[in-house]
Design an enzyme around this catalytic site. Structure first.
Site, mmCIF file in Angstrom:
data_model
loop_
_atom_site.group_PDB
_atom_site.id
_atom_site.type_symbol
_atom_site.label_atom_id
_atom_site.label_comp_id
_atom_site.label_asym_id
_atom_site.label_seq_id
_atom_site.Cartn_x
_atom_site.Cartn_y
_atom_site.Cartn_z
ATOM 1 N N HIS A 127 -2.435 -6.345 9.432
ATOM 2 C CA HIS A 127 -1.381 -5.287 9.446
ATOM 3 C C HIS A 127 -0.560 -5.474 9.254
ATOM 4 C CE1 HIS A 127 1.968 -2.155 10.392
ATOM 5 N NE2 HIS A 127 1.103 -1.267 9.600
ATOM 6 N N GLU B 181 0.392 -1.379 1.694
ATOM 7 C CA GLU B 181 1.434 -0.992 2.088
ATOM 8 C C GLU B 181 2.824 -1.755 2.684
ATOM 9 O OE1 GLU B 181 0.817 -1.686 6.838
ATOM 10 O OE2 GLU B 181 0.648 -3.244 6.191
#
Length: 261
Positions: free
Chosen positions: A100, A172
């Site tokens: 992430h 993302e």
């Protein structure tokens, strides 16, 4: 090929274990079972919530699944603060997020470490959600596709073709995470299509066609329908909107093609 959408709610460092139980109960109440035939729904709580979530999911026989936000690349040993894939598997986790942008930014994790974590997750029967994405300067320079492909290659380095078929990729764009800004559906499709094309090169076209590619970055009930309607976007990695059980359930229902009769 028709890929079943996945909506995964990343709670980040929010909610204690009591609050986690309340949120899962709210999601379960707000999303009838019939939707789960058309969409996979997962929550990604903090480590300290996982046992409580497991007990609730198992006890109430919920179709909701869950996972963790990170794992150690090591199986066991003198690694203070690390949490192993074996522990997560024992807790019933289906997924684990690796790479992430917040881990890459705040903990200096690079592609090599992300690849090691993905391999470890697979070793323990967990599905890694491998995150990649660009910062705003890269997007504005027009280098976003090349950047994501390079990050994808590095984050899957060392995995066999069949292992690549067992991962989930989450695109993302960092500039859209928690900012309220969101990539357009066309922007998401552009990068997700490039990701799938690269997966075909890294593994095979057959395998690439089975891998779910998610979009993450200020996903909510207002934009999720347009995003998941894109040919190469197979769901969302949802942040802040996943902390509201009713909103998250609505979002998942839309991804399932709902509301259903």
């Amino acid at each position: 090929m028709s890929r079943k959408p996945l909506i995964a709610g990343n709670w980040k460092m929010n909610l204690n274990h009591y609050e986690a139980i309340a949120l899962v109960q709210k999601i379960a109440f707000s999303l009838p079972d019939k939707y789960y035939d058309r969409v996979d729904v997962a929550v990604i709580p903090p480590f300290t919530d996982l046992r409580s979530v497991q007990t609730l999911v198992d006890g109430d026989k919920l179709r909701l699944t869950y996972g963790a936000q990170d794992l150690s690349p090591h199986d066991s040993g003198a690694y203070t603060g690390d949490v192993s894939g074996a522990f997560l598997a024992k807790l019933g986790c289906s997924y684990v997020v690796v790479g992430h942008s917040e881990r890459r930014t705040y903990h200096n994790e690079d592609d090599a470490l992300v690849a090691a974590k993905a391999a470890t997750a697979l070793k323990h029967g967990l599905t890694p959600i491998v995150c990649i994405g660009e910062h705003l300067d890269v997007r504005e320079a027009g280098n976003h596709v090349a950047h994501n492909i390079e990050q994808l290659r590095g984050s899957l380095a060392g995995l066999l073709a069949e292992q690549i078929g067992s991962v989930v990729i989450a695109y993302e764009p960092v500039w859209a995470i928690g900012t309220g800004r969101v990539a357009s559906a066309a922007d998401a499709q552009e990068v997700c299509a490039a990701i799938r094309k690269e997966l075909a090169s890294l593994a095979s076209p057959r395998i690439a066609d089975t891998v779910r590619v998610l979009y993450g970055g200020s996903v909510n009930a207002k934009n999720v329908g347009d995003i998941v309607a894109q040919d190469d976007v197979d769901g969302g990695l949802v942040g802040g909107a996943s902390l509201d059980g009713e909103h998250f359930a609505t979002l998942a229902a839309i991804a399932a093609g709902g509301p259903l009769p």
